[in-house]
Design a protein around this motif. Structure first.
Motif, PDB file in Angstrom:
ATOM      1  N   GLY A 346      10.188 -58.041   9.621  1.00 32.27           N
ATOM      2  CA  GLY A 346      10.041 -56.600   9.535  1.00 32.27           C
ATOM      3  C   GLY A 346      11.050 -55.876  10.401  1.00 32.27           C
ATOM      4  N   THR A 347      10.875 -54.558  10.509  1.00 31.39           N
ATOM      5  CA  THR A 347      11.779 -53.729  11.295  1.00 31.39           C
ATOM      6  C   THR A 347      10.967 -52.756  12.139  1.00 31.39           C
ATOM      7  OG1 THR A 347      11.985 -52.111   9.496  1.00 31.39           O
ATOM      8  CG2 THR A 347      13.650 -53.855   9.617  1.00 31.39           C
ATOM      9  N   LEU A 348      11.543 -52.382  13.274  1.00 28.91           N
ATOM     10  CA  LEU A 348      10.932 -51.384  14.148  1.00 28.91           C
ATOM     11  C   LEU A 348      11.977 -50.328  14.450  1.00 28.91           C
ATOM     12  CD1 LEU A 348       8.336 -50.709  15.903  1.00 28.91           C
ATOM     13  CD2 LEU A 348       9.665 -51.607  17.821  1.00 28.91           C
ATOM     14  N   GLU A 349      11.660 -49.083  14.112  1.00 27.79           N
ATOM     15  CA  GLU A 349      12.572 -47.961  14.337  1.00 27.79           C
ATOM     16  C   GLU A 349      11.946 -47.014  15.359  1.00 27.79           C
ATOM     17  OE1 GLU A 349      14.108 -47.968   9.665  1.00 27.79           O
ATOM     18  OE2 GLU A 349      13.167 -46.192  10.541  1.00 27.79           O
ATOM     19  N   THR A 350      12.721 -46.629  16.340  1.00 23.36           N
ATOM     20  CA  THR A 350      12.249 -45.707  17.374  1.00 23.36           C
ATOM     21  C   THR A 350      13.304 -44.648  17.631  1.00 23.36           C
ATOM     22  OG1 THR A 350      13.174 -47.053  19.174  1.00 23.36           O
ATOM     23  CG2 THR A 350      10.905 -47.525  18.492  1.00 23.36           C
ATOM     24  N   GLY A 351      12.855 -43.476  18.044  1.00 20.67           N
ATOM     25  CA  GLY A 351      13.794 -42.422  18.372  1.00 20.67           C
ATOM     26  C   GLY A 351      13.120 -41.078  18.470  1.00 20.67           C
ATOM     27  N   PRO A 352      13.814 -40.101  19.076  1.00 20.47           N
ATOM     28  CA  PRO A 352      13.238 -38.753  19.230  1.00 20.47           C
ATOM     29  C   PRO A 352      13.200 -38.003  17.906  1.00 20.47           C
ATOM     30  CG  PRO A 352      15.500 -38.816  20.025  1.00 20.47           C
ATOM     31  CD  PRO A 352      15.150 -40.225  19.684  1.00 20.47           C
ATOM     32  N   THR A 353      12.317 -37.025  17.822  1.00 19.42           N
ATOM     33  CA  THR A 353      12.207 -36.170  16.650  1.00 19.42           C
ATOM     34  C   THR A 353      12.924 -34.852  16.906  1.00 19.42           C
ATOM     35  OG1 THR A 353      10.126 -35.183  17.401  1.00 19.42           O
ATOM     36  CG2 THR A 353       9.984 -37.209  16.097  1.00 19.42           C
ATOM     37  N   ALA A 354      13.131 -34.105  15.837  1.00 21.22           N
ATOM     38  CA  ALA A 354      13.818 -32.824  15.970  1.00 21.22           C
ATOM     39  C   ALA A 354      13.001 -31.809  16.754  1.00 21.22           C
ATOM     40  CB  ALA A 354      14.137 -32.257  14.576  1.00 21.22           C
ATOM     41  N   GLU A 355      11.686 -31.998  16.794  1.00 23.69           N
ATOM     42  CA  GLU A 355      10.808 -31.051  17.501  1.00 23.69           C
ATOM     43  C   GLU A 355      10.656 -31.377  18.980  1.00 23.69           C
ATOM     44  OE1 GLU A 355       9.990 -32.699  14.779  1.00 23.69           O
ATOM     45  OE2 GLU A 355      10.229 -31.093  13.267  1.00 23.69           O
ATOM     46  N   GLY A 356      11.345 -32.404  19.465  1.00 28.50           N
ATOM     47  CA  GLY A 356      11.243 -32.757  20.869  1.00 28.50           C
ATOM     48  C   GLY A 356      10.258 -33.865  21.164  1.00 28.50           C
ATOM     49  N   GLY A 357       9.657 -34.447  20.123  1.00 24.79           N
ATOM     50  CA  GLY A 357       8.724 -35.546  20.319  1.00 24.79           C
ATOM     51  C   GLY A 357       9.402 -36.892  20.184  1.00 24.79           C
ATOM     52  N   TYR A 358       8.616 -37.895  19.782  1.00 26.80           N
ATOM     53  CA  TYR A 358       9.139 -39.250  19.646  1.00 26.80           C
ATOM     54  C   TYR A 358       8.409 -39.948  18.501  1.00 26.80           C
ATOM     55  CZ  TYR A 358      11.634 -43.382  21.366  1.00 26.80           C
ATOM     56  OH  TYR A 358      12.491 -44.439  21.498  1.00 26.80           O
ATOM     57  N   ARG A 359       9.118 -40.850  17.802  1.00 26.16           N
ATOM     58  CA  ARG A 359       8.537 -41.534  16.657  1.00 26.16           C
ATOM     59  C   ARG A 359       8.790 -43.039  16.771  1.00 26.16           C
ATOM     60  NH1 ARG A 359      10.987 -39.087  12.937  1.00 26.16           N
ATOM     61  NH2 ARG A 359       9.332 -37.637  12.309  1.00 26.16           N
ATOM     62  N   VAL A 360       7.753 -43.821  16.493  1.00 23.78           N
ATOM     63  CA  VAL A 360       7.836 -45.276  16.420  1.00 23.78           C
ATOM     64  C   VAL A 360       7.351 -45.688  15.038  1.00 23.78           C
ATOM     65  CG1 VAL A 360       7.031 -47.459  17.372  1.00 23.78           C
ATOM     66  CG2 VAL A 360       7.459 -45.528  18.900  1.00 23.78           C
ATOM     67  N   ARG A 361       8.193 -46.418  14.291  1.00 24.93           N
ATOM     68  CA  ARG A 361       7.862 -46.780  12.911  1.00 24.93           C
ATOM     69  C   ARG A 361       8.039 -48.285  12.721  1.00 24.93           C
ATOM     70  NH1 ARG A 361      10.239 -47.273   7.718  1.00 24.93           N
ATOM     71  NH2 ARG A 361       8.989 -46.359   6.037  1.00 24.93           N
ATOM     72  N   LEU A 362       6.956 -48.949  12.323  1.00 25.42           N
ATOM     73  CA  LEU A 362       6.965 -50.386  12.068  1.00 25.42           C
ATOM     74  C   LEU A 362       6.823 -50.628  10.569  1.00 25.42           C
ATOM     75  CD1 LEU A 362       6.737 -53.392  13.035  1.00 25.42           C
ATOM     76  CD2 LEU A 362       4.256 -53.037  13.070  1.00 25.42           C
ATOM     77  N   ARG A 363       7.672 -51.513  10.036  1.00 29.59           N
ATOM     78  CA  ARG A 363       7.621 -51.856   8.606  1.00 29.59           C
ATOM     79  C   ARG A 363       7.592 -53.381   8.491  1.00 29.59           C
ATOM     80  NH1 ARG A 363      10.785 -53.408   4.316  1.00 29.59           N
ATOM     81  NH2 ARG A 363      10.313 -52.420   2.295  1.00 29.59           N
ATOM     82  N   ILE A 364       6.599 -53.904   7.745  1.00 29.53           N
ATOM     83  CA  ILE A 364       6.425 -55.343   7.596  1.00 29.53           C
ATOM     84  C   ILE A 364       6.255 -55.669   6.105  1.00 29.53           C
ATOM     85  CG2 ILE A 364       5.017 -57.350   8.178  1.00 29.53           C
ATOM     86  CD1 ILE A 364       4.110 -55.879  10.644  1.00 29.53           C
ATOM     87  N   PRO A 365       7.041 -56.602   5.559  1.00 26.96           N
ATOM     88  CA  PRO A 365       6.828 -56.999   4.163  1.00 26.96           C
ATOM     89  C   PRO A 365       5.479 -57.688   4.016  1.00 26.96           C
ATOM     90  CG  PRO A 365       8.996 -57.696   4.965  1.00 26.96           C
ATOM     91  CD  PRO A 365       8.221 -57.245   6.153  1.00 26.96           C
ATOM     92  N   LEU A 366       4.823 -57.469   2.884  1.00 26.91           N
ATOM     93  CA  LEU A 366       3.514 -58.092   2.651  1.00 26.91           C
ATOM     94  C   LEU A 366       3.622 -59.603   2.642  1.00 26.91           C
ATOM     95  CD1 LEU A 366       1.739 -55.816   0.024  1.00 26.91           C
ATOM     96  CD2 LEU A 366       0.998 -56.341   2.350  1.00 26.91           C
ATOM     97  N   GLY A 367       4.740 -60.136   2.193  1.00 28.34           N
ATOM     98  CA  GLY A 367       4.901 -61.584   2.158  1.00 28.34           C
ATOM     99  C   GLY A 367       5.450 -62.149   3.450  1.00 28.34           C
ATOM    100  N   GLY A 368       5.675 -61.295   4.455  1.00 28.91           N
ATOM    101  CA  GLY A 368       6.289 -61.756   5.684  1.00 28.91           C
ATOM    102  C   GLY A 368       5.318 -62.189   6.734  1.00 28.91           C
ATOM    103  N   ASP A 369       4.016 -62.121   6.428  1.00 27.14           N
ATOM    104  CA  ASP A 369       3.034 -62.497   7.453  1.00 27.14           C
ATOM    105  C   ASP A 369       2.287 -63.742   7.051  1.00 27.14           C
ATOM    106  OD1 ASP A 369       0.431 -60.118   6.458  1.00 27.14           O
ATOM    107  OD2 ASP A 369       1.824 -61.321   5.280  1.00 27.14           O
TER     108      ASP A 369
END
Length: 369
Positions: A346-369
């Protein structure tokens, strides 16, 4: 906090508002240069508006400002300035609000050559008088911020002490497990072996029965010791596969007990495997911990989602409402999450948002677990 301040804070807010309005009205009535209808009306509006100074500090200040035209030092203007300074963090706005009463109070003086000195004196005097409540209000604001930071630091220290106590307890349990396995279990095993040998070798019936009983009790005790060792190692962090692992069912409890204003939305399909569920849980746990540590007062949104043959979670927080504390950290949380995501393809994406906050996004393939 002094006794006088504590006693003042115990007075109900409506009573304080009445006292402030009455005091400002008496001050305006006794110190106004003239009592024309317009002057009385402006003074009445400015003094009555003080009852709403907590909700609309800037508006109340502007309504009280005309009173400065009618007296040198207006209590209503100073009270409005103090409330505005106590609640506002805009230093430029406060500087303008300090200058306005000085300009207004010095306006009635003639600008003729003979009156310029008096006009300047009045302006400087009014400027210094207006600056006093602003400085006092900012002092109280800084005191509240300091008290809040001290509370947060104490809370963080309590959390650190609790974690340290858990670590020490886990280490002691692991050491106890090793001692029980290496010493006690070994001795009980020898007792069982010797009792078995005695049971076979002896011809006496009573001795044979006693040896059989000793061997049976030794075997039972050995099984119980092994169970205890397994449990101690699990709670001591040596055998994590035997400890209860979090799943998606535990997310609601995690979000509710996160200590932040968090909302959980969405759901994942039942086909999500256990490793992926753990990855989602740990990602949410780390993200909410970072929100609490680095974005005090921010609200968070935890969104579970499915996109084709992939599932994931997105944790987004708003901008902090107050300065964050400089707390110690290992700086390894997000790195560990990325490694966990890589293991599951899978992948993990992190970074600030345009509104001054922060976002953490995890994506995992269904067949990857």
């Amino acid at each position: 906090m002094s006794r006088a301040t504590s006693a003042w804070q115990r007075i109900p807010a409506p009573v304080v508002d009445v006292l402030v309005v009455v005091g400002a009205a008496l001050d305006a009535w006794l110190n106004m240069w003239d009592h024309t209808r317009l002057s009385v009306a402006l003074a009445a509006v400015g003094c009555a508006a003080l009852a709403f100074r907590r909700r609309f500090p800037l508006g109340v200040f502007l309504l009280a400002l005309p009173i400065a035209l009618m007296q040198d030092v207006a209590a209503a203007v100073l009270v409005a300035l103090f409330t505005l300074a106590e609640r506002s963090r805009n230093r430029r706005l406060l500087a303008v609000c300090v200058a306005l009463p000085a300009v207004v109070s010095s306006t009635p003086w003639s600008l003729a050559e003979a009156d310029r000195t008096m006009t300047l004196v009045t302006f400087v005097y009014s400027l210094a008088t207006a600056a006093a409540p602003v400085l006092f209000g900012q002092l109280l604001q800084a005191r509240r911020d300091l008290a809040r930071r001290l509370d947060e630091i104490e809370e963080a220290r309590e959390h650190e002490r609790a974690l340290h106590a858990q670590t020490v307890l886990a280490r002691e349990r692991a050491q106890l497990a090793r001692e029980m396995h290496d010493v006690v279990s070994h001795q009980v095993s020898l007792i069982a072996v010797r009792a078995g040998a005695l049971q076979v070798a002896t011809k006496d019936g009573n001795t044979k029965e006693a040896a059989r009983t000793i061997r049976s009790l030794s075997v039972t005790t050995l099984d119980e010791l092994r169970t205890m060792v397994t449990l101690l190692r699990a709670s001591g962090g040596r055998d994590t596969e035997l400890t209860p692992q979090p799943t998606l069912a535990d997310l609601h409890k995690l979000v509710e007990s996160s200590g932040t204003q968090a909302e959980l939305t969405g759901e994942l399909p039942p086909a999500v495997g256990t490793p992926a569920q753990r990855a989602v849980y740990r990602t949410v746990q780390e993200a909410l911990t970072n929100v609490r540590k680095h974005a005090p007062g921010a609200a968070a949104r935890v969104e579970l989602w499915q996109d084709g043959d992939a599932v994931g979670v997105t944790v987004t927080n708003t901008a902090p409402t107050r300065p964050s504390l400089s707390l110690p950290g290992s700086q390894q949380g997000l790195i560990g999450l990325r490694e966990r995501a890589d293991i599951l393809n899978g992948t993990l994406e992190t970074g600030p948002t345009a509104e001054g906050g922060y976002r953490v996004r995890l994506r995992i393939p269904l067949g990857g677990d």
